[in-house]
Enzyme design. Sequence first.
Site, PDB file in Angstrom:
ATOM      1  N   LEU A  93     -26.143  -6.009 -13.677  1.00  0.00           N
ATOM      2  CA  LEU A  93     -26.414  -5.144 -12.526  1.00  0.00           C
ATOM      3  C   LEU A  93     -27.849  -5.375 -12.073  1.00  0.00           C
ATOM      4  O   LEU A  93     -28.750  -5.503 -12.904  1.00  0.00           O
ATOM      5  CB  LEU A  93     -26.248  -3.671 -12.911  1.00  0.00           C
ATOM      6  CG  LEU A  93     -24.836  -3.090 -12.896  1.00  0.00           C
ATOM      7  CD1 LEU A  93     -24.874  -1.644 -13.364  1.00  0.00           C
ATOM      8  CD2 LEU A  93     -24.213  -3.168 -11.518  1.00  0.00           C
ATOM      9  N   ILE A  94     -28.043  -5.449 -10.771  1.00  0.00           N
ATOM     10  CA  ILE A  94     -29.392  -5.607 -10.224  1.00  0.00           C
ATOM     11  C   ILE A  94     -30.076  -4.233 -10.235  1.00  0.00           C
ATOM     12  O   ILE A  94     -29.490  -3.235  -9.820  1.00  0.00           O
ATOM     13  CB  ILE A  94     -29.321  -6.158  -8.771  1.00  0.00           C
ATOM     14  CG1 ILE A  94     -28.632  -7.532  -8.762  1.00  0.00           C
ATOM     15  CG2 ILE A  94     -30.709  -6.244  -8.150  1.00  0.00           C
ATOM     16  CD1 ILE A  94     -29.355  -8.652  -9.452  1.00  0.00           C
ATOM     17  N   HIS A 110     -16.998 -11.073  -5.576  1.00  0.00           N
ATOM     18  CA  HIS A 110     -16.229 -10.430  -6.652  1.00  0.00           C
ATOM     19  C   HIS A 110     -14.757 -10.822  -6.536  1.00  0.00           C
ATOM     20  O   HIS A 110     -14.204 -10.809  -5.435  1.00  0.00           O
ATOM     21  CB  HIS A 110     -16.390  -8.909  -6.555  1.00  0.00           C
ATOM     22  CG  HIS A 110     -15.702  -8.177  -7.663  1.00  0.00           C
ATOM     23  ND1 HIS A 110     -16.211  -8.131  -8.952  1.00  0.00           N
ATOM     24  CD2 HIS A 110     -14.529  -7.493  -7.694  1.00  0.00           C
ATOM     25  CE1 HIS A 110     -15.374  -7.438  -9.721  1.00  0.00           C
ATOM     26  NE2 HIS A 110     -14.354  -7.036  -8.975  1.00  0.00           N
TER      27      HIS A 110
END
Length: 196
Positions: A93-94, A110
């Site tokens: 996750l960023i 995705h």
Amino acid sequence: MTTRIAIFASGSGSNFQAITDACQKGLLDATPALLVCDKPGAFVVERATTADIPYFAFAPKSYKTKEEFEEHILLELKRYEVDFIVLAGYMRLIGPTLLNAFKGKIVNIHPSILPAFPGLDAVGQALKYGVKLTGVTIHFVDEGMDTGPIIAQQAIEIGQDDTRETVEKKIHEVEHSFYPKTLQQLFSIKGEAAIR
């Protein structure tokens, strides 16, 4: 002006390859300025070396916090004058450090039709639920898990004889043309907006 992109990847880097190939063929008006990889031994690093693209490969565990390694990434992005971040199989996750510095300038791909099957193993989730359609979503990145605004989607049928391997193959085939094409549309729209 050509958009300078950093591609973030964690694995073999087939989407990294598709994007860099599209840039070389003139199908995508962008310059792959940097690869960022959180697994120094990943095959994508070899792909970057072969393509003569600079890379920053780091081991997250060697940093005290996510903020610390994202600060380091940020320095590398500035060093290579990166305009835009493209996630291509980056399995993290960023965090706020990068999100704030590149607001509205981070996209992800995705392997499902979001909001269905976010997170890990989207293909496994789709097969488990027995859906007849899955696909590919390209979306902006926010702080959530695959929750950012959707840019484009393409559906893929799941036949009764399909297996995980055949579905993944279909998805990769779509991704490798759909991602560069969508990025090109995105960058040309942003370019026109900048001209105005």
